[in-house]
Design a protein around this motif. Structure first.
Motif, PDB file in Angstrom:
ATOM      1  N   ASP A 192       0.760  -1.282   0.002  1.00 13.26           N
ATOM      2  CA  ASP A 192      -0.028   0.075   0.125  1.00 13.26           C
ATOM      3  C   ASP A 192       0.636   1.171   0.042  1.00 13.26           C
ATOM      4  N   LEU A 193       0.221   2.267  -0.564  1.00 11.10           N
ATOM      5  CA  LEU A 193       0.824   3.585  -0.133  1.00 11.10           C
ATOM      6  C   LEU A 193       0.297   4.228   1.074  1.00 11.10           C
ATOM      7  N   VAL A 194       0.910   4.477   1.908  1.00  9.53           N
ATOM      8  CA  VAL A 194       0.426   5.109   3.329  1.00  9.53           C
ATOM      9  C   VAL A 194       0.511   6.760   3.354  1.00  9.53           C
ATOM     10  N   ILE A 195      -0.651   7.295   3.358  1.00  8.23           N
ATOM     11  CA  ILE A 195      -0.431   8.998   3.553  1.00  8.23           C
ATOM     12  C   ILE A 195      -0.723   9.145   4.892  1.00  8.23           C
ATOM     13  N   VAL A 196       0.082   9.888   5.531  1.00  6.85           N
ATOM     14  CA  VAL A 196       0.252  10.284   6.872  1.00  6.85           C
ATOM     15  C   VAL A 196       0.538  11.418   7.235  1.00  6.85           C
ATOM     16  N   GLY A 197      -0.052  11.970   8.179  1.00  9.34           N
ATOM     17  CA  GLY A 197       0.090  13.404   8.865  1.00  9.34           C
ATOM     18  C   GLY A 197      -1.087  14.164   8.852  1.00  9.34           C
ATOM     19  N   TRP A 198      -0.865  15.386   8.547  1.00 15.42           N
ATOM     20  CA  TRP A 198      -1.858  16.449   8.741  1.00 15.42           C
ATOM     21  C   TRP A 198      -2.814  16.550   7.605  1.00 15.42           C
ATOM     22  N   GLY A 199      -4.084  17.106   8.137  1.00 16.88           N
ATOM     23  CA  GLY A 199      -5.162  17.391   7.114  1.00 16.88           C
ATOM     24  C   GLY A 199      -5.817  15.981   6.430  1.00 16.88           C
ATOM     25  N   LEU A 200      -5.688  15.002   7.154  1.00 16.14           N
ATOM     26  CA  LEU A 200      -6.118  13.964   6.544  1.00 16.14           C
ATOM     27  C   LEU A 200      -7.681  13.907   6.313  1.00 16.14           C
ATOM     28  N   GLY A 233     -17.069  10.675   3.472  1.00 14.15           N
ATOM     29  CA  GLY A 233     -18.009  10.014   4.282  1.00 14.15           C
ATOM     30  C   GLY A 233     -17.217   8.261   4.342  1.00 14.15           C
ATOM     31  N   GLY A 234     -15.985   8.535   4.687  1.00 12.37           N
ATOM     32  CA  GLY A 234     -15.075   7.347   4.630  1.00 12.37           C
ATOM     33  C   GLY A 234     -15.174   6.894   6.200  1.00 12.37           C
ATOM     34  N   VAL A 235     -15.027   5.579   6.464  1.00 12.62           N
ATOM     35  CA  VAL A 235     -15.052   5.062   7.848  1.00 12.62           C
ATOM     36  C   VAL A 235     -13.679   5.093   8.542  1.00 12.62           C
ATOM     37  N   TRP A 236     -13.471   5.677   9.387  1.00 13.70           N
ATOM     38  CA  TRP A 236     -12.186   5.461  10.171  1.00 13.70           C
ATOM     39  C   TRP A 236     -12.040   4.403  11.220  1.00 13.70           C
ATOM     40  N   THR A 237     -11.150   3.413  10.994  1.00 12.91           N
ATOM     41  CA  THR A 237     -10.993   2.416  11.975  1.00 12.91           C
ATOM     42  C   THR A 237      -9.923   2.803  13.145  1.00 12.91           C
ATOM     43  N   ARG A 238     -10.369   2.738  14.308  1.00  9.35           N
ATOM     44  CA  ARG A 238      -9.537   3.179  15.432  1.00  9.35           C
ATOM     45  C   ARG A 238      -8.750   1.994  15.883  1.00  9.35           C
ATOM     46  N   GLY A 239      -7.442   2.278  16.117  1.00  5.68           N
ATOM     47  CA  GLY A 239      -6.235   1.702  16.898  1.00  5.68           C
ATOM     48  C   GLY A 239      -6.078   2.265  18.161  1.00  5.68           C
ATOM     49  N   PRO A 240      -5.022   2.052  19.069  1.00  2.00           N
ATOM     50  CA  PRO A 240      -4.641   2.666  19.970  1.00  2.00           C
ATOM     51  C   PRO A 240      -3.924   3.993  19.937  1.00  2.00           C
ATOM     52  N   GLY A 241      -4.469   5.069  19.936  1.00  2.18           N
ATOM     53  CA  GLY A 241      -3.634   6.272  19.541  1.00  2.18           C
ATOM     54  C   GLY A 241      -3.570   6.696  17.848  1.00  2.18           C
ATOM     55  N   TYR A 242      -4.401   5.946  17.019  1.00  2.59           N
ATOM     56  CA  TYR A 242      -4.438   6.321  15.740  1.00  2.59           C
ATOM     57  C   TYR A 242      -5.761   5.794  15.051  1.00  2.59           C
ATOM     58  N   ALA A 243      -5.977   6.363  13.894  1.00  2.00           N
ATOM     59  CA  ALA A 243      -7.077   5.755  13.150  1.00  2.00           C
ATOM     60  C   ALA A 243      -6.812   5.764  11.747  1.00  2.00           C
ATOM     61  N   TRP A 244      -7.448   5.073  11.076  1.00  2.37           N
ATOM     62  CA  TRP A 244      -7.043   4.821   9.608  1.00  2.37           C
ATOM     63  C   TRP A 244      -8.123   4.259   8.607  1.00  2.37           C
ATOM     64  N   GLN A 245      -8.059   4.438   7.274  1.00  2.00           N
ATOM     65  CA  GLN A 245      -9.070   4.051   6.300  1.00  2.00           C
ATOM     66  C   GLN A 245      -8.504   3.867   4.961  1.00  2.00           C
ATOM     67  N   ARG A 246      -8.997   2.759   4.237  1.00  2.00           N
ATOM     68  CA  ARG A 246      -8.359   2.384   3.023  1.00  2.00           C
ATOM     69  C   ARG A 246      -9.547   3.031   1.887  1.00  2.00           C
ATOM     70  N   THR A 247      -8.659   3.247   0.756  1.00  2.00           N
ATOM     71  CA  THR A 247      -9.484   3.240  -0.496  1.00  2.00           C
ATOM     72  C   THR A 247      -8.474   3.003  -1.510  1.00  2.00           C
ATOM     73  N   VAL A 248      -9.221   3.149  -2.696  1.00  2.00           N
ATOM     74  CA  VAL A 248      -8.375   2.919  -3.947  1.00  2.00           C
ATOM     75  C   VAL A 248      -8.287   3.870  -4.883  1.00  2.00           C
ATOM     76  N   VAL A 249      -7.042   4.599  -5.260  1.00  2.00           N
ATOM     77  CA  VAL A 249      -7.030   5.783  -5.998  1.00  2.00           C
ATOM     78  C   VAL A 249      -6.201   5.310  -7.471  1.00  2.00           C
ATOM     79  N   HIS A 250      -6.805   5.431  -8.606  1.00  2.00           N
ATOM     80  CA  HIS A 250      -6.146   5.122  -9.839  1.00  2.00           C
ATOM     81  C   HIS A 250      -5.693   3.787  -9.687  1.00  2.00           C
ATOM     82  N   GLY A 251      -6.426   2.624  -9.122  1.00  2.00           N
ATOM     83  CA  GLY A 251      -6.020   1.281  -9.230  1.00  2.00           C
ATOM     84  C   GLY A 251      -4.828   1.109  -7.904  1.00  2.00           C
ATOM     85  N   ARG A 252      -4.714   2.242  -7.313  1.00  2.00           N
ATOM     86  CA  ARG A 252      -3.552   1.940  -5.954  1.00  2.00           C
ATOM     87  C   ARG A 252      -4.188   1.971  -4.783  1.00  2.00           C
ATOM     88  N   ARG A 253      -3.953   0.772  -3.980  1.00  2.00           N
ATOM     89  CA  ARG A 253      -4.390   0.765  -2.664  1.00  2.00           C
ATOM     90  C   ARG A 253      -3.676   1.764  -1.742  1.00  2.00           C
TER      91      ARG A 253
END
Length: 355
Positions: A146-154, A161-181
């Motif tokens: 995957d390409l991971v985009i981390v930081g500010w303004g996410l 409308g994407g759903v953020w999945t939460r972990g200890p001290g962080y949250a993430w969500q996955r999508t596909v942009v032009h065929g790239r995860r």
């Protein structure tokens, strides 16, 4: 290229060290802005009470006293160091990182000195390697190139409308942009300085192929007005050593209108960026605490790395916008335009070269 050692491997880890206030009259922010910046960072128990001793340590502890000055109105980077009261002594717990612990100790000591209170009460202890790495190893994602985009303004870059999945001290969500995860990863706490390098190393362990860091940098060229341009590049000066990495953008971002490029300087603390520091680094383009450690970690792990940052302040010339008034009325809409541009540049880069 020889990579830089982990700062927490120094002989100073675990020792109690004095936090020395900086010479305020030499700082690039100027006294008024600097005090305003410190006031929004210092834990309320320090602002409201006198303490016989204040010790800053590495420790992510949300069960301790949470500062009333934590940021609101945004989903990430809202948590600040917490406090534990031991009689007339106060232990401040910052997320474990050598740069962050030292930075926050300098913040407290300088604030006390500027408000006429003794700063000799402030000490700090750098975390050891095991503690610093264990804190980052809480990050657990299933990544497969995957390409991971981390930081500010996410919240503005991720799908609406994407759903953020939460972990200890962080949250993430996955999508596909032009065929790239693509995974968007935000932290509730700060990943200041060397912590950010360990985050990249952990993401590589988990299977990331590229990491892109979105954030804010200070400009070292006086002509760049804050919040009007973006910054990118592929090289940083870290502790006097030039570090280069395999740039995710491959020069694409640097060719876009309104994007400034150049060699970045890694500084472990804003408090250390005085006029002498600026004179020594005037030939470089940008400064922040994270880009260098992240690029070095990516290079060591054999993955791609890139950054695309809002130029948020200028160390070489006074402008109305600086690090002490980032929520000012005209700053927010200017940054909104730049965040849209960041989103477009990443999408166009993926459209041209998904992998």
């Amino acid at each position: 290229m020889s990579l830089l050692p982990d700062p927490v491997l120094t002989s100073e880890a675990g020792r109690e060290l004095p936090a020395v206030p900086i010479p305020v009259d030499k700082h690039t922010m100027g006294p008024e802005s600097l005090l305003r910046y410190l006031t929004i960072k210092v834990h309320h128990l320090i602002q409201e009470q006198e303490w016989d001793g204040i010790r800053v340590v590495g420790g992510y502890d949300r069960l301790a006293v949470i500062s009333r000055h934590e940021k609101t109105g945004k989903p990430f980077n809202i948590e600040r160091p917490t406090a534990e009261v031991h009689g007339r002594e106060l232990v401040i717990k910052a997320f474990p990182g050598a740069d962050y612990v030292h930075h926050y100790a300098l913040i407290i000591a300088t604030y006390l000195a500027m408000t006429g209170r003794p700063a000799s009460t402030v000490t700090y202890q750098l975390p050891d390697r095991a503690l610093a790495r264990a804190a980052v190893e809480q990050l657990d994602l299933n990544l497969d190139g995957d390409l991971v985009i981390v930081g500010w303004g996410l919240q503005y870059l991720a799908p609406v409308g994407g759903v953020w999945t939460r972990g200890p001290g962080y949250a993430w969500q996955r999508t596909v942009v032009h065929g790239r995860r693509v995974v968007y990863l935000g932290f509730l706490h700060s990943i200041w300085g060397d912590v950010a390098g360990r985050v990249v190393a952990r993401l590589a362990e988990l299977g990331a192929h590229d990491v892109v860091y979105i954030g804010k940098v200070g400009a070292l060229a006086p002509e760049i007005e804050p919040n009007t341009m973006l910054a990118t590049g592929h090289e940083s000066l870290v502790g006097g050593t030039r570090v280069a990495w395999d740039d995710f953008f491959g020069g694409f971002a640097a060719t876009q209108p309104g994007v400034h490029t150049g060699v970045h300087v890694t500084s472990p603390s804003i408090l250390l960026e005085d006029r002498d520091w600026l004179a020594k680094h005037a030939e470089y383009a940008f400064v922040d605490p994270e880009i260098g450690p992240m690029g070095a970690a990516a290079c060591q792990a054999g993955i791609g790395f890139g950054y695309l940052h809002v130029i948020s302040n200028n160390l070489a010339r006074h402008y109305p916008a600086d690090l002490s008034n980032e929520r000012h009325g005209d700053v927010i809409p200017r940054r909104a335009v730049l965040v849209d541009q960041i989103r477009d540049i990443i999408a166009n880069r993926l459209a041209a070269r998904p992998i």
